[in-house]
Motif scaffolding. Structure first.
Motif, PDB file in Angstrom:
ATOM      1  N   GLY A 101       0.806  -1.211   0.000  1.00 52.65           N
ATOM      2  CA  GLY A 101       0.000   0.000   0.000  1.00 52.65           C
ATOM      3  C   GLY A 101       0.838   1.259   0.000  1.00 52.65           C
ATOM      4  O   GLY A 101       2.021   1.242  -0.335  1.00 52.65           O
ATOM      5  N   ASP A 102       0.223   2.375   0.412  1.00 54.01           N
ATOM      6  CA  ASP A 102       0.940   3.644   0.489  1.00 54.01           C
ATOM      7  C   ASP A 102       0.341   4.526   1.569  1.00 54.01           C
ATOM      8  O   ASP A 102      -0.807   4.336   1.996  1.00 54.01           O
ATOM      9  N   THR A 103       1.117   5.477   2.013  1.00 53.64           N
ATOM     10  CA  THR A 103       0.723   6.323   3.129  1.00 53.64           C
ATOM     11  C   THR A 103       1.568   7.587   3.123  1.00 53.64           C
ATOM     12  O   THR A 103       2.564   7.675   2.386  1.00 53.64           O
TER      13      THR A 103
ATOM     14  N   SER B  96      -3.764   3.629   1.080  1.00 53.79           N
ATOM     15  CA  SER B  96      -4.283   2.309   0.710  1.00 53.79           C
ATOM     16  C   SER B  96      -3.469   1.229   1.388  1.00 53.79           C
ATOM     17  O   SER B  96      -2.299   1.433   1.735  1.00 53.79           O
ATOM     18  N   ALA B  97      -4.085   0.063   1.571  1.00 56.33           N
ATOM     19  CA  ALA B  97      -3.385  -1.067   2.188  1.00 56.33           C
ATOM     20  C   ALA B  97      -4.146  -2.344   1.884  1.00 56.33           C
ATOM     21  O   ALA B  97      -5.378  -2.373   1.903  1.00 56.33           O
ATOM     22  N   SER B  98      -3.395  -3.407   1.613  1.00 58.52           N
ATOM     23  CA  SER B  98      -4.001  -4.708   1.345  1.00 58.52           C
ATOM     24  C   SER B  98      -2.921  -5.777   1.443  1.00 58.52           C
ATOM     25  O   SER B  98      -1.726  -5.487   1.255  1.00 58.52           O
TER      26      SER B  98
ATOM     27  N   GLU C 187      -4.846  -5.888  -5.656  1.00 59.24           N
ATOM     28  CA  GLU C 187      -5.985  -5.087  -5.214  1.00 59.24           C
ATOM     29  C   GLU C 187      -5.647  -3.606  -5.078  1.00 59.24           C
ATOM     30  O   GLU C 187      -6.531  -2.758  -5.150  1.00 59.24           O
ATOM     31  N   VAL C 188      -4.361  -3.304  -4.861  1.00 65.33           N
ATOM     32  CA  VAL C 188      -3.992  -1.914  -4.584  1.00 65.33           C
ATOM     33  C   VAL C 188      -2.995  -1.319  -5.577  1.00 65.33           C
ATOM     34  O   VAL C 188      -2.708  -0.122  -5.515  1.00 65.33           O
ATOM     35  N   ALA C 189      -2.454  -2.118  -6.480  1.00 67.66           N
ATOM     36  CA  ALA C 189      -1.403  -1.636  -7.381  1.00 67.66           C
ATOM     37  C   ALA C 189      -1.849  -0.420  -8.180  1.00 67.66           C
ATOM     38  O   ALA C 189      -1.133   0.600  -8.246  1.00 67.66           O
TER      39      ALA C 189
ATOM     40  N   GLN D 160       5.075   7.311   1.229  1.00 69.97           N
ATOM     41  CA  GLN D 160       5.754   6.015   1.251  1.00 69.97           C
ATOM     42  C   GLN D 160       4.878   4.931   0.644  1.00 69.97           C
ATOM     43  O   GLN D 160       3.683   4.858   0.916  1.00 69.97           O
ATOM     44  N   LYS D 161       5.514   4.098  -0.167  1.00 72.57           N
ATOM     45  CA  LYS D 161       4.902   2.853  -0.584  1.00 72.57           C
ATOM     46  C   LYS D 161       5.477   1.766   0.301  1.00 72.57           C
ATOM     47  O   LYS D 161       6.691   1.746   0.538  1.00 72.57           O
ATOM     48  N   PHE D 162       4.631   0.912   0.818  1.00 66.62           N
ATOM     49  CA  PHE D 162       5.179  -0.153   1.639  1.00 66.62           C
ATOM     50  C   PHE D 162       4.884  -1.515   1.019  1.00 66.62           C
ATOM     51  O   PHE D 162       3.788  -1.805   0.576  1.00 66.62           O
ATOM     52  N   ILE D 163       5.946  -2.287   0.977  1.00 69.65           N
ATOM     53  CA  ILE D 163       5.866  -3.664   0.511  1.00 69.65           C
ATOM     54  C   ILE D 163       6.606  -4.510   1.529  1.00 69.65           C
ATOM     55  O   ILE D 163       7.842  -4.515   1.570  1.00 69.65           O
ATOM     56  N   LEU D 164       5.853  -5.167   2.398  1.00 70.24           N
ATOM     57  CA  LEU D 164       6.451  -5.964   3.446  1.00 70.24           C
ATOM     58  C   LEU D 164       6.218  -7.427   3.158  1.00 70.24           C
ATOM     59  O   LEU D 164       5.074  -7.872   3.091  1.00 70.24           O
ATOM     60  N   ASN D 165       7.263  -8.170   2.983  1.00 67.98           N
ATOM     61  CA  ASN D 165       7.167  -9.601   2.726  1.00 67.98           C
ATOM     62  C   ASN D 165       7.749 -10.385   3.883  1.00 67.98           C
ATOM     63  O   ASN D 165       8.831 -10.078   4.373  1.00 67.98           O
ATOM     64  N   ARG D 166       7.019 -11.397   4.326  1.00 67.74           N
ATOM     65  CA  ARG D 166       7.483 -12.250   5.416  1.00 67.74           C
ATOM     66  C   ARG D 166       7.447 -13.695   4.969  1.00 67.74           C
ATOM     67  O   ARG D 166       6.590 -14.093   4.195  1.00 67.74           O
TER      68      ARG D 166
END
Length: 226
Positions: A46-48, A93-95, A100-102, A220-226
């Motif tokens: 998402g982004d914020t 946005s966040a998902s 869904e958010v790209a 900020q765009k956030f892309i968190l992968n776990r």
């Protein structure tokens, strides 16, 4: 635009005593969207728009989280890294599903660039202070902030209204805060809740002044992968 006295009345629920009920604690279901069953963070996108914080401010906040994870680690999921502490101005946005958010993230960035070209944000500071460490809708423990006076509040509100032109926030009012820790996916016992209340009461004897600066206001765009 919400007036300063209206804001103060709205946050009057924030108190020195932690409000999480009297029995075992079960987190709000929104925690499950952020935290896996093993208490690691889930993948999300998402982004914020956020205010990054000064290094010394982050270190002071980290000392608060040190206490939380030293005395009641069972109450929380994995720890947020010190360098990620921030104050969110406006979520966009966040998902957990990138598809869904790209497109939305792309559109948000284009709108923001256009808006900044038309109305650049001037360099200024906003003086804030710690209110209390509080329970945020049973999802996280946060450091609640308040502007030191009406003038500072109006500066913050104008920025919030500015970003709201890109996308209207799903919640109508800004509640300034810094997230300290998300609760454990599993929840925790009454005994742990009682210990957490004691730690928070100790934290709420402290004071902290924070200067926000528009030079550290970031999209900020956030892309968190776990």
């Amino acid at each position: 635009m919400e007036k300063y006295d209206e804001f103060l009345e709205r946050i009057s629920y924030q108190q020195a005593q932690l409000q999480i009920g009297e029995g075992d604690f079960t987190p709000d279901g929104r925690v499950y969207g952020k935290v896996n069953a093993d208490n690691t963070f889930r993948t999300f996108y998402g982004d914020t728009v956020v205010f990054d914080l000064k290094r010394n401010t982050k270190k002071k906040i980290a000392k608060m989280t040190d206490m939380l994870y030293e005395y009641v680690p069972e109450c929380f999921c994995e720890r947020l890294p010190e360098d990620t502490f921030h104050m969110t101005l406006h979520d966009l946005s966040a998902s957990d599903n990138l598809s869904e958010v790209a497109c939305e993230v792309f559109d948000n960035e284009v709108r923001l660039l256009q808006l900044l070209k038309e109305m650049p944000i001037k360099s200024q500071t906003i003086e804030m202070k710690m209110n209390y460490v509080v329970n945020m809708v049973n999802t996280s423990l946060v450091l609640a902030l308040v502007p030191v006076n009406e003038h500072e509040w109006n500066k913050l509100q104008k920025l919030y209204t500015f970003i709201n032109k890109i996308k209207v926030c799903p919640y109508p009012f800004l509640t300034p805060h810094i997230t300290l820790a998300y609760y454990s996916h599993k929840g925790f016992s009454k005994s742990s809740a009682d210990k957490l209340k004691e730690v928070v009461s100790e934290l709420n004897t402290k004071s902290l002044e924070i200067t926000l600066h528009t030079d550290k206001l970031f999209y900020q765009k956030f892309i968190l992968n776990r």
